[in-house]
Design a protein around this motif. Sequence first.
Motif, PDB file in Angstrom:
ATOM      1  N   PRO A 126       2.444 -10.819  22.769  1.00 36.53           N
ATOM      2  CA  PRO A 126       3.578 -11.045  22.054  1.00 36.53           C
ATOM      3  C   PRO A 126       3.392 -12.074  20.970  1.00 36.53           C
ATOM      4  O   PRO A 126       4.236 -12.422  19.923  1.00 36.53           O
ATOM      5  CB  PRO A 126       4.776 -11.918  23.124  1.00 36.53           C
ATOM      6  CG  PRO A 126       3.683 -12.338  24.121  1.00 36.53           C
ATOM      7  CD  PRO A 126       2.339 -11.339  24.292  1.00 36.53           C
ATOM      8  N   GLY A 127       1.970 -12.593  20.842  1.00 34.80           N
ATOM      9  CA  GLY A 127       1.844 -13.166  19.770  1.00 34.80           C
ATOM     10  C   GLY A 127       2.151 -14.735  19.509  1.00 34.80           C
ATOM     11  O   GLY A 127       2.834 -15.323  20.707  1.00 34.80           O
ATOM     12  N   ALA A 128       1.793 -15.455  18.613  1.00 34.19           N
ATOM     13  CA  ALA A 128       2.350 -16.921  18.618  1.00 34.19           C
ATOM     14  C   ALA A 128       3.194 -17.201  17.811  1.00 34.19           C
ATOM     15  O   ALA A 128       3.399 -16.657  16.582  1.00 34.19           O
ATOM     16  CB  ALA A 128       1.028 -17.707  18.362  1.00 34.19           C
ATOM     17  N   ARG A 129       4.131 -18.131  18.210  1.00 34.55           N
ATOM     18  CA  ARG A 129       5.378 -18.443  17.330  1.00 34.55           C
ATOM     19  C   ARG A 129       5.017 -19.642  16.557  1.00 34.55           C
ATOM     20  O   ARG A 129       5.958 -20.471  16.400  1.00 34.55           O
ATOM     21  CB  ARG A 129       6.500 -18.421  17.932  1.00 34.55           C
ATOM     22  CG  ARG A 129       7.067 -16.989  18.488  1.00 34.55           C
ATOM     23  CD  ARG A 129       8.682 -17.169  18.928  1.00 34.55           C
ATOM     24  NE  ARG A 129       8.928 -16.090  19.122  1.00 34.55           N
ATOM     25  CZ  ARG A 129       9.923 -15.241  18.219  1.00 34.55           C
ATOM     26  NH1 ARG A 129      10.297 -15.836  17.094  1.00 34.55           N
ATOM     27  NH2 ARG A 129      10.530 -14.229  18.405  1.00 34.55           N
ATOM     28  N   MET A 141       3.688  -8.274  13.763  1.00 31.50           N
ATOM     29  CA  MET A 141       3.719  -7.730  15.135  1.00 31.50           C
ATOM     30  C   MET A 141       3.780  -6.284  14.919  1.00 31.50           C
ATOM     31  O   MET A 141       4.797  -5.781  14.317  1.00 31.50           O
ATOM     32  CB  MET A 141       4.555  -8.307  16.111  1.00 31.50           C
ATOM     33  CG  MET A 141       4.553  -9.918  16.116  1.00 31.50           C
ATOM     34  SD  MET A 141       3.023 -10.331  16.861  1.00 31.50           S
ATOM     35  CE  MET A 141       2.890  -9.784  18.478  1.00 31.50           C
ATOM     36  N   PHE A 142       2.923  -5.403  15.535  1.00 26.24           N
ATOM     37  CA  PHE A 142       3.226  -3.751  15.621  1.00 26.24           C
ATOM     38  C   PHE A 142       3.418  -3.487  17.059  1.00 26.24           C
ATOM     39  O   PHE A 142       3.017  -3.871  18.079  1.00 26.24           O
ATOM     40  CB  PHE A 142       1.752  -3.268  15.266  1.00 26.24           C
ATOM     41  CG  PHE A 142       1.958  -1.693  15.406  1.00 26.24           C
ATOM     42  CD1 PHE A 142       2.278  -1.082  14.339  1.00 26.24           C
ATOM     43  CD2 PHE A 142       1.272  -1.119  16.625  1.00 26.24           C
ATOM     44  CE1 PHE A 142       2.604   0.228  14.252  1.00 26.24           C
ATOM     45  CE2 PHE A 142       1.258   0.191  16.421  1.00 26.24           C
ATOM     46  CZ  PHE A 142       1.962   0.982  15.527  1.00 26.24           C
ATOM     47  N   GLU A 189       3.686  -0.965  23.758  1.00 27.34           N
ATOM     48  CA  GLU A 189       2.831  -1.822  23.221  1.00 27.34           C
ATOM     49  C   GLU A 189       2.844  -2.795  22.314  1.00 27.34           C
ATOM     50  O   GLU A 189       3.943  -2.402  21.159  1.00 27.34           O
ATOM     51  CB  GLU A 189       1.558  -0.611  22.680  1.00 27.34           C
ATOM     52  CG  GLU A 189       1.122   0.503  23.573  1.00 27.34           C
ATOM     53  CD  GLU A 189       0.060   1.286  22.861  1.00 27.34           C
ATOM     54  OE1 GLU A 189      -1.064   0.914  22.421  1.00 27.34           O
ATOM     55  OE2 GLU A 189       0.374   2.186  22.599  1.00 27.34           O
ATOM     56  N   LEU A 190       2.654  -3.797  22.137  1.00 26.74           N
ATOM     57  CA  LEU A 190       3.028  -5.118  21.181  1.00 26.74           C
ATOM     58  C   LEU A 190       1.461  -5.526  20.723  1.00 26.74           C
ATOM     59  O   LEU A 190       0.810  -6.098  21.703  1.00 26.74           O
ATOM     60  CB  LEU A 190       3.828  -5.810  21.934  1.00 26.74           C
ATOM     61  CG  LEU A 190       4.391  -7.050  20.925  1.00 26.74           C
ATOM     62  CD1 LEU A 190       5.180  -6.465  19.817  1.00 26.74           C
ATOM     63  CD2 LEU A 190       5.022  -8.053  21.852  1.00 26.74           C
ATOM     64  N   THR A 191       1.218  -5.487  19.465  1.00 26.35           N
ATOM     65  CA  THR A 191      -0.061  -5.995  19.222  1.00 26.35           C
ATOM     66  C   THR A 191       0.276  -6.846  17.795  1.00 26.35           C
ATOM     67  O   THR A 191       0.756  -6.343  17.051  1.00 26.35           O
ATOM     68  CB  THR A 191      -1.059  -4.792  18.779  1.00 26.35           C
ATOM     69  OG1 THR A 191      -0.994  -3.703  19.700  1.00 26.35           O
ATOM     70  CG2 THR A 191      -2.375  -5.280  18.265  1.00 26.35           C
ATOM     71  N   PRO A 192      -0.477  -8.040  17.832  1.00 26.59           N
ATOM     72  CA  PRO A 192      -0.376  -8.988  16.512  1.00 26.59           C
ATOM     73  C   PRO A 192      -1.234  -8.205  15.652  1.00 26.59           C
ATOM     74  O   PRO A 192      -2.495  -7.802  15.844  1.00 26.59           O
ATOM     75  CB  PRO A 192      -1.077 -10.334  17.134  1.00 26.59           C
ATOM     76  CG  PRO A 192      -1.425 -10.130  18.327  1.00 26.59           C
ATOM     77  CD  PRO A 192      -1.116  -8.840  19.115  1.00 26.59           C
ATOM     78  N   ILE A 193      -0.809  -8.132  14.227  1.00 29.32           N
ATOM     79  CA  ILE A 193      -1.745  -7.656  13.128  1.00 29.32           C
ATOM     80  C   ILE A 193      -1.959  -8.836  12.259  1.00 29.32           C
ATOM     81  O   ILE A 193      -1.031  -9.355  11.650  1.00 29.32           O
ATOM     82  CB  ILE A 193      -0.887  -6.751  12.513  1.00 29.32           C
ATOM     83  CG1 ILE A 193      -0.233  -5.539  13.466  1.00 29.32           C
ATOM     84  CG2 ILE A 193      -1.667  -6.115  11.484  1.00 29.32           C
ATOM     85  CD1 ILE A 193      -1.399  -4.692  13.861  1.00 29.32           C
ATOM     86  N   SER A 212      -4.740  -8.286   9.774  1.00 31.16           N
ATOM     87  CA  SER A 212      -5.238  -7.825   8.563  1.00 31.16           C
ATOM     88  C   SER A 212      -4.927  -6.331   8.788  1.00 31.16           C
ATOM     89  O   SER A 212      -4.577  -5.842   9.936  1.00 31.16           O
ATOM     90  CB  SER A 212      -6.645  -8.155   8.549  1.00 31.16           C
ATOM     91  OG  SER A 212      -7.610  -7.311   9.732  1.00 31.16           O
ATOM     92  N   PRO A 213      -4.882  -5.451   7.769  1.00 34.39           N
ATOM     93  CA  PRO A 213      -4.722  -4.129   7.923  1.00 34.39           C
ATOM     94  C   PRO A 213      -5.684  -3.433   8.877  1.00 34.39           C
ATOM     95  O   PRO A 213      -5.334  -2.262   9.347  1.00 34.39           O
ATOM     96  CB  PRO A 213      -4.858  -3.463   6.426  1.00 34.39           C
ATOM     97  CG  PRO A 213      -4.463  -4.900   5.623  1.00 34.39           C
ATOM     98  CD  PRO A 213      -5.247  -6.025   6.275  1.00 34.39           C
ATOM     99  N   SER A 214      -6.888  -3.890   9.113  1.00 36.45           N
ATOM    100  CA  SER A 214      -7.637  -3.261   9.988  1.00 36.45           C
ATOM    101  C   SER A 214      -7.305  -3.323  11.380  1.00 36.45           C
ATOM    102  O   SER A 214      -7.577  -2.848  12.369  1.00 36.45           O
ATOM    103  CB  SER A 214      -9.090  -3.763   9.568  1.00 36.45           C
ATOM    104  OG  SER A 214      -9.272  -5.251  10.116  1.00 36.45           O
ATOM    105  N   ASP A 215      -6.227  -4.392  11.846  1.00 40.69           N
ATOM    106  CA  ASP A 215      -5.998  -4.405  13.063  1.00 40.69           C
ATOM    107  C   ASP A 215      -5.125  -3.790  13.711  1.00 40.69           C
ATOM    108  O   ASP A 215      -4.444  -3.571  14.712  1.00 40.69           O
ATOM    109  CB  ASP A 215      -5.486  -6.058  13.204  1.00 40.69           C
ATOM    110  CG  ASP A 215      -6.526  -7.226  12.923  1.00 40.69           C
ATOM    111  OD1 ASP A 215      -7.534  -6.639  13.411  1.00 40.69           O
ATOM    112  OD2 ASP A 215      -5.954  -8.373  12.684  1.00 40.69           O
ATOM    113  N   PHE A 216      -4.537  -2.967  12.584  1.00 36.34           N
ATOM    114  CA  PHE A 216      -3.409  -1.700  13.147  1.00 36.34           C
ATOM    115  C   PHE A 216      -4.211  -0.853  14.319  1.00 36.34           C
ATOM    116  O   PHE A 216      -5.188  -0.457  14.081  1.00 36.34           O
ATOM    117  CB  PHE A 216      -2.845  -0.748  11.980  1.00 36.34           C
ATOM    118  CG  PHE A 216      -1.737  -1.535  11.343  1.00 36.34           C
ATOM    119  CD1 PHE A 216      -0.328  -1.393  11.671  1.00 36.34           C
ATOM    120  CD2 PHE A 216      -1.948  -2.320  10.280  1.00 36.34           C
ATOM    121  CE1 PHE A 216       0.621  -2.201  11.196  1.00 36.34           C
ATOM    122  CE2 PHE A 216      -1.083  -2.944   9.747  1.00 36.34           C
ATOM    123  CZ  PHE A 216       0.337  -2.850   9.898  1.00 36.34           C
ATOM    124  N   PRO A 217      -3.510  -0.473  15.197  1.00 37.01           N
ATOM    125  CA  PRO A 217      -4.049   0.274  16.225  1.00 37.01           C
ATOM    126  C   PRO A 217      -4.738   1.749  15.711  1.00 37.01           C
ATOM    127  O   PRO A 217      -3.838   2.148  15.351  1.00 37.01           O
ATOM    128  CB  PRO A 217      -3.108   0.579  17.344  1.00 37.01           C
ATOM    129  CG  PRO A 217      -1.955  -0.443  17.182  1.00 37.01           C
ATOM    130  CD  PRO A 217      -2.275  -0.877  15.729  1.00 37.01           C
TER     131      PRO A 217
END
Length: 178
Positions: free
Chosen positions: A127-130, A136-137, A95-99, A101-106
């Motif tokens: 994969p998020g934006a570069r 990234m989590f 799993e790969l998730t952009p974070i 804010s602290p509330s975005d952690f799975p």
Amino acid sequence: MSWLGRKLRRFRRADDGTSTVEFVIIAPVLFGLVFSVFESGWLLTKYMMLERGLDLAVRDLRLGKIPNVTRVDIRDRVCSNSMFFRDCDTDMIIELTPIDSPSDFPATNATCIDRAEEIEPVVSFNPGARVRLQIMFIRACVVTDPIFPGIGLGLGLTKDNTGGYRMITYSAFVNEPA
């Protein structure tokens, strides 16, 4: 004195086999302890190698060695770097998730493969934006089988319906602008 009485008296006085009785009482506990030590050592080694594999894959990802990143690319790198998992390519989910804010952690538990099902579960892979700094989590879950599933530690592990034990590791890194 009857024949049966003499036999019972001789049986009661005999001390043959006393060490066998002690061995029969102690041996299962001793073997369970020995098998548990092997099991815990093997599981700790596998977990350490899973962590190492994920760290090396994240390093490659951060350094830009994986150009158009896909879940399969990262999973293959984790599998090749961790080395101890049989059927890693079918038993692991990344799993790969952009974070932002602290509330975005799975907030959910890690999603793992169910080896009894033919369908792979849907997990978050972004994969998020570069274009800016972005946290990234990443989380990896692999299902592995205990060596001794019915003895000692192997008996006490939480297993799925196929007898597999779930190993989960996670990390975080910063996506830097390209």
